[in-house]
Design an enzyme around this catalytic site. Sequence first.
Site, mmCIF file in Angstrom:
data_model
loop_
_atom_site.group_PDB
_atom_site.id
_atom_site.type_symbol
_atom_site.label_atom_id
_atom_site.label_comp_id
_atom_site.label_asym_id
_atom_site.label_seq_id
_atom_site.Cartn_x
_atom_site.Cartn_y
_atom_site.Cartn_z
ATOM 1 N N SER A 7 0.853 -1.193 0.000
ATOM 2 C CA SER A 7 0.000 0.000 0.000
ATOM 3 C C SER A 7 0.889 1.244 0.000
ATOM 4 O O SER A 7 1.630 1.481 0.957
ATOM 5 C CB SER A 7 -0.880 0.022 1.246
ATOM 6 O OG SER A 7 -1.385 1.340 1.434
ATOM 7 N N HIS A 32 -1.155 -1.333 -4.254
ATOM 8 C CA HIS A 32 -2.423 -0.943 -3.631
ATOM 9 C C HIS A 32 -2.419 0.572 -3.431
ATOM 10 O O HIS A 32 -1.503 1.124 -2.808
ATOM 11 C CB HIS A 32 -2.571 -1.655 -2.279
ATOM 12 C CG HIS A 32 -3.872 -1.455 -1.581
ATOM 13 N ND1 HIS A 32 -5.023 -2.133 -1.920
ATOM 14 C CD2 HIS A 32 -4.210 -0.629 -0.565
ATOM 15 C CE1 HIS A 32 -6.012 -1.750 -1.114
ATOM 16 N NE2 HIS A 32 -5.541 -0.842 -0.292
ATOM 17 N N ASP A 34 -4.477 3.774 -2.007
ATOM 18 C CA ASP A 34 -5.554 4.153 -1.077
ATOM 19 C C ASP A 34 -6.047 5.558 -1.367
ATOM 20 O O ASP A 34 -5.336 6.531 -1.119
ATOM 21 C CB ASP A 34 -5.047 4.079 0.370
ATOM 22 C CG ASP A 34 -4.898 2.660 0.845
ATOM 23 O OD1 ASP A 34 -3.842 2.319 1.397
ATOM 24 O OD2 ASP A 34 -5.856 1.886 0.651
ATOM 25 N N MET A 36 -8.568 8.494 -0.485
ATOM 26 C CA MET A 36 -9.384 8.947 0.646
ATOM 27 C C MET A 36 -9.797 10.401 0.426
ATOM 28 O O MET A 36 -8.989 11.218 -0.038
ATOM 29 C CB MET A 36 -8.584 8.850 1.949
ATOM 30 C CG MET A 36 -8.096 7.437 2.241
ATOM 31 S SD MET A 36 -7.178 7.397 3.801
ATOM 32 C CE MET A 36 -6.460 5.759 3.697
ATOM 33 N N HIS A 65 -8.218 1.375 -4.131
ATOM 34 C CA HIS A 65 -9.156 1.211 -3.015
ATOM 35 C C HIS A 65 -9.834 2.556 -2.763
ATOM 36 O O HIS A 65 -9.208 3.479 -2.228
ATOM 37 C CB HIS A 65 -8.364 0.732 -1.786
ATOM 38 C CG HIS A 65 -9.177 0.590 -0.552
ATOM 39 N ND1 HIS A 65 -8.584 0.359 0.677
ATOM 40 C CD2 HIS A 65 -10.500 0.640 -0.312
ATOM 41 C CE1 HIS A 65 -9.513 0.271 1.605
ATOM 42 N NE2 HIS A 65 -10.697 0.452 1.029
ATOM 43 N N MET A 67 -11.960 4.927 -0.789
ATOM 44 C CA MET A 67 -12.566 5.219 0.497
ATOM 45 C C MET A 67 -13.144 6.637 0.396
ATOM 46 O O MET A 67 -12.638 7.597 1.006
ATOM 47 C CB MET A 67 -11.522 5.127 1.625
ATOM 48 C CG MET A 67 -11.088 3.696 1.901
ATOM 49 S SD MET A 67 -9.523 3.571 2.780
ATOM 50 C CE MET A 67 -8.404 3.657 1.374
ATOM 51 N N MET A 136 -11.574 -5.315 5.354
ATOM 52 C CA MET A 136 -10.781 -4.374 6.133
ATOM 53 C C MET A 136 -10.548 -4.953 7.523
ATOM 54 O O MET A 136 -11.491 -5.246 8.255
ATOM 55 C CB MET A 136 -11.503 -3.030 6.239
ATOM 56 C CG MET A 136 -11.579 -2.257 4.926
ATOM 57 S SD MET A 136 -9.974 -2.007 4.166
ATOM 58 C CE MET A 136 -9.198 -0.926 5.379
ATOM 59 N N ASP A 174 -6.793 -6.208 4.308
ATOM 60 C CA ASP A 174 -6.133 -4.903 4.292
ATOM 61 C C ASP A 174 -6.177 -4.244 5.672
ATOM 62 O O ASP A 174 -7.244 -3.910 6.174
ATOM 63 C CB ASP A 174 -6.876 -4.016 3.272
ATOM 64 C CG ASP A 174 -6.249 -2.675 3.084
ATOM 65 O OD1 ASP A 174 -6.870 -1.838 2.393
ATOM 66 O OD2 ASP A 174 -5.147 -2.430 3.618
HETATM 67 C C1 DX5 Z 1 -6.251 1.963 5.454
HETATM 68 C C2 DX5 Z 1 -5.806 1.504 4.065
HETATM 69 C C3 DX5 Z 1 -4.788 0.411 4.135
HETATM 70 C C4 DX5 Z 1 -3.496 0.820 4.828
HETATM 71 C C5 DX5 Z 1 -2.694 -0.399 5.183
HETATM 72 O O1 DX5 Z 1 -7.408 2.737 5.333
HETATM 73 O O2 DX5 Z 1 -6.905 1.037 3.313
HETATM 74 O O3 DX5 Z 1 -4.495 -0.035 2.803
HETATM 75 O O4 DX5 Z 1 -2.751 1.660 3.975
HETATM 76 O O5 DX5 Z 1 -1.591 0.030 5.960
HETATM 77 P P1 DX5 Z 1 -0.952 -0.979 7.046
HETATM 78 O O6 DX5 Z 1 -0.557 -2.208 6.270
HETATM 79 O O7 DX5 Z 1 0.206 -0.230 7.607
HETATM 80 O O8 DX5 Z 1 -2.029 -1.271 8.059
HETATM 81 ZN ZN ZN Z 2 -6.422 0.043 1.414
#
Ligand code: DX5
Ligand code: ZN
Length: 218
Positions: A7, A32, A34, A36, A65, A67, A136, A174
């Site tokens: 990620s 990956h 993320d 947000m 991903h 969010m 998650m 994740d």
């Molecule tokens: C959290 C993200 C994850 C996060 C994982 O909202 O969706 O992908 O980056 O990070 P670690 O592996 O450090 O928990």
């Molecule tokens: Zn993620």
Amino acid sequence: MPLIAPSILSADFAQLGEEIRAVEAAGADWIHIDVMDGHFVPNITMGPLVVSAVRRVTTLPLDVHLMIANPDRFIEDFAKAGADYITVQVETTPHLHRTIHLIRDQGVKAGAVVNPGTSLNTLEWILDDLDLVLIMSVNPGFGGQAFIPGSLDKIDRLRALLAVREAKALIEVDGGVNGRTAGAVIAAGADVLVAGSAIFGTADYRQSIARLKNADPG
Ligand code: DX5
Ligand code: ZN
């Protein structure tokens, strides 16, 4: 053996291209990303611009991903930016079937994401249309959080559900996946392990990725 999806949320954004090349050379299977928006989760990260930049530096599958609130508005943008997978949180769309088909209509593989408190029942009538289910194992918004142990039962339950339905979706997990938790996650049935802080920021990316890939399911 599971696929490993670093990620980039935990990467050094001052040298993102080098970081992507480094994890690819170290054995990463997917990247990956993320996304947000500061509404669905209490953090703001990146958008289609970053996905297209990442697309220029790697041929690995990009696992985007979302969010974000109102994901339907942005699916085409992320598809055009080069996403290979787009996953949407079931909590962000009242029309999950339409949202998943919006993704598939772009020629992109579609995934649904369930938060720790969300039931797998939300997937009952869409499971056969999914390429991926993302469980998650932390509350979304940040890297470096602790793995929620109850996630293991959920992974196991999803694996059984997919088997009964003979559904093809991969199981991705994740949040808080690291050398200590990866073995149990693999044993529970995960196909893809997302890891941010367990990879980025460590001294040896190849060793960190291998530690996850080869984690003993116990
Ligand atoms: C959290 C993200 C994850 C996060 C994982 O909202 O969706 O992908 O980056 O990070 P670690 O592996 O450090 O928990
Ligand atoms: Zn993620």
